[in-house]
Scaffold this motif. Structure first.
Motif, PDB file in Angstrom:
ATOM      1  N   UNK A   1      -0.650  13.418   5.341  1.00 60.48           N
ATOM      2  CA  UNK A   1       0.336  14.489   5.491  1.00 60.48           C
ATOM      3  C   UNK A   1       0.967  14.433   6.888  1.00 60.48           C
ATOM      4  N   UNK A   2       0.170  14.065   7.898  1.00 60.33           N
ATOM      5  CA  UNK A   2       0.730  13.975   9.261  1.00 60.33           C
ATOM      6  C   UNK A   2       1.825  12.905   9.318  1.00 60.33           C
TER       7      UNK A   2
ATOM      8  N   UNK B   1       5.229   8.940   4.396  1.00 56.04           N
ATOM      9  CA  UNK B   1       4.207   8.579   3.401  1.00 56.04           C
ATOM     10  C   UNK B   1       4.641   7.376   2.574  1.00 56.04           C
ATOM     11  N   UNK B   2       5.941   7.287   2.265  1.00 53.44           N
ATOM     12  CA  UNK B   2       6.422   6.110   1.524  1.00 53.44           C
ATOM     13  C   UNK B   2       6.189   4.847   2.352  1.00 53.44           C
ATOM     14  N   UNK B   3       6.541   4.915   3.631  1.00 53.20           N
ATOM     15  CA  UNK B   3       6.329   3.750   4.490  1.00 53.20           C
ATOM     16  C   UNK B   3       4.833   3.418   4.576  1.00 53.20           C
TER      17      UNK B   3
ATOM     18  N   UNK C   1      -1.265   1.508   2.621  1.00 61.27           N
ATOM     19  CA  UNK C   1      -2.036   2.678   2.159  1.00 61.27           C
ATOM     20  C   UNK C   1      -2.043   2.725   0.634  1.00 61.27           C
ATOM     21  N   UNK C   2      -3.110   3.318   0.065  1.00 58.41           N
ATOM     22  CA  UNK C   2      -3.203   3.380  -1.398  1.00 58.41           C
ATOM     23  C   UNK C   2      -3.714   4.725  -1.913  1.00 58.41           C
ATOM     24  N   UNK C   3      -3.659   5.749  -1.056  1.00 58.72           N
ATOM     25  CA  UNK C   3      -4.139   7.078  -1.428  1.00 58.72           C
ATOM     26  C   UNK C   3      -3.151   8.104  -0.889  1.00 58.72           C
ATOM     27  N   UNK C   4      -2.933   9.183  -1.640  1.00 56.91           N
ATOM     28  CA  UNK C   4      -2.216  10.333  -1.088  1.00 56.91           C
ATOM     29  C   UNK C   4      -3.017  11.589  -1.408  1.00 56.91           C
TER      30      UNK C   4
ATOM     31  N   UNK D   1       6.421  15.738  -6.585  1.00 53.47           N
ATOM     32  CA  UNK D   1       7.070  15.137  -5.419  1.00 53.47           C
ATOM     33  C   UNK D   1       6.371  13.835  -5.041  1.00 53.47           C
ATOM     34  N   UNK D   2       5.055  13.870  -5.065  1.00 50.78           N
ATOM     35  CA  UNK D   2       4.302  12.698  -4.635  1.00 50.78           C
ATOM     36  C   UNK D   2       4.464  11.556  -5.632  1.00 50.78           C
TER      37      UNK D   2
END
Ligand code: SAM
Ligand code: FES
Length: 349
Positions: A274-275, A284-286, A292-295, A327-328
């Motif tokens: 989130x930061x 987060x897309x970048x 990265x593989x988790x949200x 959204x995610x």
């Protein structure tokens, strides 16, 4: 099974993700070297996890904290902050909503709040595990005793997030008051690992006085610890902390660290935090494109979200849980990945 997501608006299929129109233009604002690094990390992530992105429903259940970390917006000495605690019923309602939205992991996070005794934590953990046997419960409630960690595990918790914050003792004491010790925090991580938890460590990028040498120490510590999850995000300021005049960390440096972590720990679960989404609209897309593989979308009741403000301008504080979920999914797909309805355990390593 209802997902609560409008599948027409957010088609969650590999075909949709693969469609060129659904991919972000890769890294328009980075250097060639950064782009090469991110692309190498993305190749490794695709070998290990394909285009799958795991979602964790984050329930921020208490903003009370007995600690006074110099950087943190819910630190004990902020007497102006309105604090809240969710009840067990509140938490169970979040889990029910999250389950319907397709979450199969619930992360219970909070300040270090002794109000929640071991009995209470065990009661909440076992209620979620009984109600949702196909889900994982992750705890992120700070430093506690070995015996307490064992009890939570026995109640059904299988994962624990405890960022080490910085591996350097010297740097740790710059970020924290003397009453907190880097040895104890590291000890907790090893205790959790010994009990059998999947553990998550991590650090902030760009915190006060951080040097490349300190970051190297972080990487060496992680090599030794071999955590299953590694959470990093930029340091972001908060007006009511002693670090209020410090600059935010940088998105580019955070992305470089994510990519390096993916290359060093191909198996790891690494969130686009989130930061990262707060420091840049496409952070987060970048993050996903850099390895990265988790949200971890927010599942907390909307009424309390603004009160869990670790830093300024935190995103997702006005949205409903269903809005964050949609959204995610859209953000993951626009970057060429897809959200999966899965517990998302770490690959054997
Ligand atoms: N109390 C638990 C613990 O100590 O692990 C979990 C909550 S704690 C607030 C979660 C994480 O937020 C910390 O590990 C820290 O890295 C991060 N954090 C706190 N303040 C921050 C800030 N100003 N900017 C970015 N991240 C921050
Ligand atoms: Fe919460 Fe985008 S994830 S609004």
């Amino acid at each position: 099974m209802p997902t609560g997501i409008d599948e027409d608006l957010f088609p969650n299929t590999p075909e949709a993700s693969a469609h060129p129109a659904n991919r972000l233009p890769l890294f328009p604002e980075f250097t060639d070297d950064e782009e090469a690094l991110f692309t190498a990390a993305d190749e490794v992530r695709r070998q290990e996890y394909g285009t799958d992105v795991y979602v964790r429903g984050l329930i921020e259940f208490t903003s009370f904290c007995r600690n006074n970390c110099y950087y943190c917006g819910i630190r004990r000495d902020d007497r102006e902050l309105t604090r809240y605690r969710l009840t067990k019923d509140d938490i169970m309602r979040c889990a029910a909503e999250g389950y319907d939205l397709g979450y199969r992991t619930f992360v219970l996070q909070g300040g270090e709040d002794p109000f929640f005794t071991d009995d209470m934590i065990c009661d909440i953990v076992s209620a979620i595990c009984e109600g949702y046997p196909d889900c994982a419960v992750t705890l992120s409630i700070g430093e506690r005793e070995h015996e307490s960690y064992q009890r939570y595990y026995d109640a059904g918790a299988r994962r624990y997030l405890l960022r080490h914050e910085t591996a350097s003792d010297e740097h740790y004491h710059i970020l924290h008051p003397a009453e907190l010790s880097p040895e104890h925090r590291k000890r907790c991580l090893y205790d959790l690992k010994g009990i059998g938890y999947q553990i998550g460590a991590g650090f902030m990028v760009g915190s006060l006085a951080q040097t490349p040498e300190y970051l190297l120490e972080d990487l060496r510590f992680l090599q030794e610890l071999k955590p299953d999850m590694i959470g990093i995000g930029p340091y972001l300021t908060h007006h009511a902390t002693p670090f209020k005049d410090c600059c935010n960390g940088s998105m580019a440096m955070t992305l470089r660290m994510i990519a390096i972590l993916r290359l060093m720990f191909p198996y790891a679960l690494i969130p686009a935090t989130t930061a990262l989404g707060t420091i840049h609209p496409k952070g987060r897309e970048y993050g996903l494109c850099a390895g990265a593989n988790v949200v971890m979308p927010n599942l907390s009741p909307t009424g309390v979200r603004k009160l869990y403000a670790l830093y300024e301008n935190k995103i997702c504080t006005g949205e409903l849980s269903s809005e964050c979920r949609g959204c995610i999914a859209r953000r993951a797909e626009s970057s060429g990945y897809r959200i999966v309805v899965d517990k998302g355990d770490v690959r054997p390593h």
